[in-house]
Motif scaffolding. Structure first.
Motif, PDB file in Angstrom:
ATOM      1  N   ALA A   7       0.713  -1.189  -0.238  1.00 25.93           N
ATOM      2  CA  ALA A   7      -0.226  -0.089  -0.275  1.00 25.93           C
ATOM      3  C   ALA A   7       0.921   1.918  -0.173  1.00 25.93           C
ATOM      4  O   ALA A   7       1.661   1.204   0.790  1.00 25.93           O
ATOM      5  CB  ALA A   7      -0.490  -0.351   1.611  1.00 25.93           C
ATOM      6  N   PRO A   8       0.764   2.559  -0.523  1.00 23.08           N
ATOM      7  CA  PRO A   8       1.491   3.494  -0.837  1.00 23.08           C
ATOM      8  C   PRO A   8       1.168   4.677   0.827  1.00 23.08           C
ATOM      9  O   PRO A   8       0.189   4.125   1.505  1.00 23.08           O
ATOM     10  CB  PRO A   8       0.594   4.109  -2.220  1.00 23.08           C
ATOM     11  N   ASN A   9       2.172   4.872   1.012  1.00 21.39           N
ATOM     12  CA  ASN A   9       2.155   5.822   2.223  1.00 21.39           C
ATOM     13  C   ASN A   9       2.237   6.967   2.130  1.00 21.39           C
ATOM     14  O   ASN A   9       3.404   7.938   1.936  1.00 21.39           O
ATOM     15  CB  ASN A   9       3.393   5.692   3.192  1.00 21.39           C
ATOM     16  N   PRO A  10       1.410   7.834   1.433  1.00 19.84           N
ATOM     17  CA  PRO A  10       1.407   8.950   0.731  1.00 19.84           C
ATOM     18  C   PRO A  10       1.392   9.396   2.141  1.00 19.84           C
ATOM     19  O   PRO A  10       0.102  10.476   2.825  1.00 19.84           O
ATOM     20  CB  PRO A  10       0.136   9.658  -0.022  1.00 19.84           C
ATOM     21  N   LYS A  11       3.218  10.518   2.394  1.00 15.55           N
ATOM     22  CA  LYS A  11       3.126  11.025   3.542  1.00 15.55           C
ATOM     23  C   LYS A  11       2.017  12.412   3.589  1.00 15.55           C
ATOM     24  O   LYS A  11       2.086  13.150   4.944  1.00 15.55           O
ATOM     25  CB  LYS A  11       4.521  11.329   3.849  1.00 15.55           C
ATOM     26  N   GLU A  12       2.098  13.054   2.630  1.00 14.84           N
ATOM     27  CA  GLU A  12       1.783  14.647   2.328  1.00 14.84           C
ATOM     28  C   GLU A  12       0.274  14.087   2.949  1.00 14.84           C
ATOM     29  O   GLU A  12      -0.418  15.475   3.435  1.00 14.84           O
ATOM     30  CB  GLU A  12       2.021  15.382   0.988  1.00 14.84           C
ATOM     31  N   PHE A  13      -0.717  13.413   2.140  1.00 16.22           N
ATOM     32  CA  PHE A  13      -2.136  13.217   2.329  1.00 16.22           C
ATOM     33  C   PHE A  13      -2.256  12.873   4.329  1.00 16.22           C
ATOM     34  O   PHE A  13      -3.481  13.726   4.477  1.00 16.22           O
ATOM     35  CB  PHE A  13      -2.497  11.910   1.752  1.00 16.22           C
ATOM     36  N   LEU A  14      -0.951  12.396   4.392  1.00 14.64           N
ATOM     37  CA  LEU A  14      -1.733  11.720   5.995  1.00 14.64           C
ATOM     38  C   LEU A  14      -1.585  13.508   7.028  1.00 14.64           C
ATOM     39  O   LEU A  14      -2.217  13.497   7.764  1.00 14.64           O
ATOM     40  CB  LEU A  14      -0.596  10.849   6.172  1.00 14.64           C
ATOM     41  N   ALA A  15      -0.352  14.039   6.499  1.00 18.60           N
ATOM     42  CA  ALA A  15       0.286  15.040   6.891  1.00 18.60           C
ATOM     43  C   ALA A  15      -0.989  16.224   6.853  1.00 18.60           C
ATOM     44  O   ALA A  15      -1.695  16.725   7.919  1.00 18.60           O
ATOM     45  CB  ALA A  15       1.281  16.284   6.632  1.00 18.60           C
ATOM     46  N   ASP A  16      -1.857  16.093   6.074  1.00 20.92           N
ATOM     47  CA  ASP A  16      -2.819  17.063   5.653  1.00 20.92           C
ATOM     48  C   ASP A  16      -3.796  16.101   6.826  1.00 20.92           C
ATOM     49  O   ASP A  16      -4.948  17.187   7.131  1.00 20.92           O
ATOM     50  CB  ASP A  16      -3.575  17.497   4.657  1.00 20.92           C
ATOM     51  N   THR A  17      -3.829  15.269   6.247  1.00 19.66           N
ATOM     52  CA  THR A  17      -5.050  14.872   7.422  1.00 19.66           C
ATOM     53  C   THR A  17      -4.990  15.098   9.087  1.00 19.66           C
ATOM     54  O   THR A  17      -6.435  15.658   9.627  1.00 19.66           O
ATOM     55  CB  THR A  17      -5.553  12.732   6.917  1.00 19.66           C
ATOM     56  N   ALA A  18      -3.798  14.630   9.508  1.00 17.52           N
ATOM     57  CA  ALA A  18      -3.293  14.918  10.560  1.00 17.52           C
ATOM     58  C   ALA A  18      -3.818  16.246  11.099  1.00 17.52           C
ATOM     59  O   ALA A  18      -4.362  16.470  11.933  1.00 17.52           O
ATOM     60  CB  ALA A  18      -2.109  14.828  11.062  1.00 17.52           C
ATOM     61  N   LYS A  19      -3.152  17.580   9.893  1.00 17.32           N
ATOM     62  CA  LYS A  19      -3.636  18.585  10.594  1.00 17.32           C
ATOM     63  C   LYS A  19      -5.718  18.916  10.336  1.00 17.32           C
ATOM     64  O   LYS A  19      -5.525  20.386  11.355  1.00 17.32           O
ATOM     65  CB  LYS A  19      -3.155  19.523   9.021  1.00 17.32           C
ATOM     66  N   SER A  20      -6.003  18.784   9.746  1.00 18.10           N
ATOM     67  CA  SER A  20      -7.322  18.253   9.905  1.00 18.10           C
ATOM     68  C   SER A  20      -7.947  18.237  10.772  1.00 18.10           C
ATOM     69  O   SER A  20      -8.862  19.035  11.589  1.00 18.10           O
ATOM     70  CB  SER A  20      -8.019  17.692   8.267  1.00 18.10           C
ATOM     71  N   ILE A  21      -7.196  16.886  10.906  1.00 19.64           N
ATOM     72  CA  ILE A  21      -8.223  16.435  12.847  1.00 19.64           C
ATOM     73  C   ILE A  21      -8.057  17.732  14.241  1.00 19.64           C
ATOM     74  O   ILE A  21      -8.423  17.940  14.491  1.00 19.64           O
ATOM     75  CB  ILE A  21      -7.406  15.537  13.122  1.00 19.64           C
ATOM     76  N   VAL A  22      -6.360  18.204  13.700  1.00 18.94           N
ATOM     77  CA  VAL A  22      -6.218  18.928  14.974  1.00 18.94           C
ATOM     78  C   VAL A  22      -6.824  20.141  14.597  1.00 18.94           C
ATOM     79  O   VAL A  22      -7.790  21.001  16.057  1.00 18.94           O
ATOM     80  CB  VAL A  22      -4.753  19.470  14.832  1.00 18.94           C
ATOM     81  N   ASN A  23      -7.319  20.746  13.657  1.00 16.13           N
ATOM     82  CA  ASN A  23      -7.971  21.933  13.643  1.00 16.13           C
ATOM     83  C   ASN A  23      -9.754  21.168  13.697  1.00 16.13           C
ATOM     84  O   ASN A  23      -9.952  22.586  13.996  1.00 16.13           O
ATOM     85  CB  ASN A  23      -7.907  22.162  11.435  1.00 16.13           C
ATOM     86  N   GLN A  24      -9.857  20.665  13.891  1.00 15.59           N
ATOM     87  CA  GLN A  24     -11.461  20.055  14.421  1.00 15.59           C
ATOM     88  C   GLN A  24     -11.835  19.937  15.578  1.00 15.59           C
ATOM     89  O   GLN A  24     -12.842  20.375  15.753  1.00 15.59           O
ATOM     90  CB  GLN A  24     -12.674  19.102  12.934  1.00 15.59           C
ATOM     91  N   ALA A  25     -10.999  19.371  16.279  1.00 19.46           N
ATOM     92  CA  ALA A  25     -10.649  19.276  17.393  1.00 19.46           C
ATOM     93  C   ALA A  25     -11.374  19.779  18.535  1.00 19.46           C
ATOM     94  O   ALA A  25     -11.885  19.563  19.333  1.00 19.46           O
ATOM     95  CB  ALA A  25      -9.428  19.024  17.482  1.00 19.46           C
TER      96      ALA A  25
END
Length: 156
Positions: free
Chosen positions: A116-134
């Motif tokens: 499975a690919p490990n799209p680091k930028e996508f995962l970083a964006d997902t983490a940032k989105s989670i922090v923003n909506q916390a």
């Protein structure tokens, strides 16, 4: 028989999932954080609001019922008992960590597969989105979510 639902009713669009005065549709607790609107062909639409504790099991139940209705529709589709148009509509919204946990679990499951690919930028964006909506979600960030944010919080 035609469905009685075509669009999400205006009343439902204007009422928030998080309502400190509304009663939970499952347990009667005062204060809701989640809601669902569901319509199955030939039935009156369901408008339900849930507290944080009831949401995971109730949304699971609604999803299972929608899935079963869809499977029944496909089983009958060739017998002309049901028309081929869509027979179920559903909208869900939650101000809890449940959907975030589901997303993280799906991502982790996908990433754990060999090749499975490990799209680091996508995962970083997902983490940032989670922090923003916390701050908009009920309760503290679960450990599983915090661990995901720590692991993927910055693109390498």
């Amino acid at each position: 028989m035609k469905s009685v639902c075509l669009t999400t009713p205006e009343e439902f669009r204007l009422t928030p999932a998080r309502d400190p005065q509304r009663l939970c549709s499952a347990c009667g607790t005062v204060g809701t954080t989640s809601r669902i609107w569901r319509c199955v062909r030939g039935q009156q639409p369901l408008f339900a609001y849930y507290c944080t504790g009831c949401w995971p099991s109730e949304v699971g139940r609604h999803r299972a019922e929608i899935k079963a209705e869809g499977e029944l529709r496909w089983a009958r589709i060739f017998t002309d008992e049901l028309p081929t148009s869509s027979s179920a509509q559903c909208f869900e919204e939650s101000a809890t960590w449940f959907a975030v946990l589901e997303t993280i679990q799906d991502l982790e499951d996908h990433l754990s597969r060999a090749g499975a690919p490990n799209p680091k930028e996508f995962l970083a964006d997902t983490a940032k989105s989670i922090v923003n909506q916390a701050s908009t979600l009920e309760g503290p960030m679960p450990d599983e979510v915090a661990n995901f944010v720590r692991r993927h919080g910055t693109a390498a």
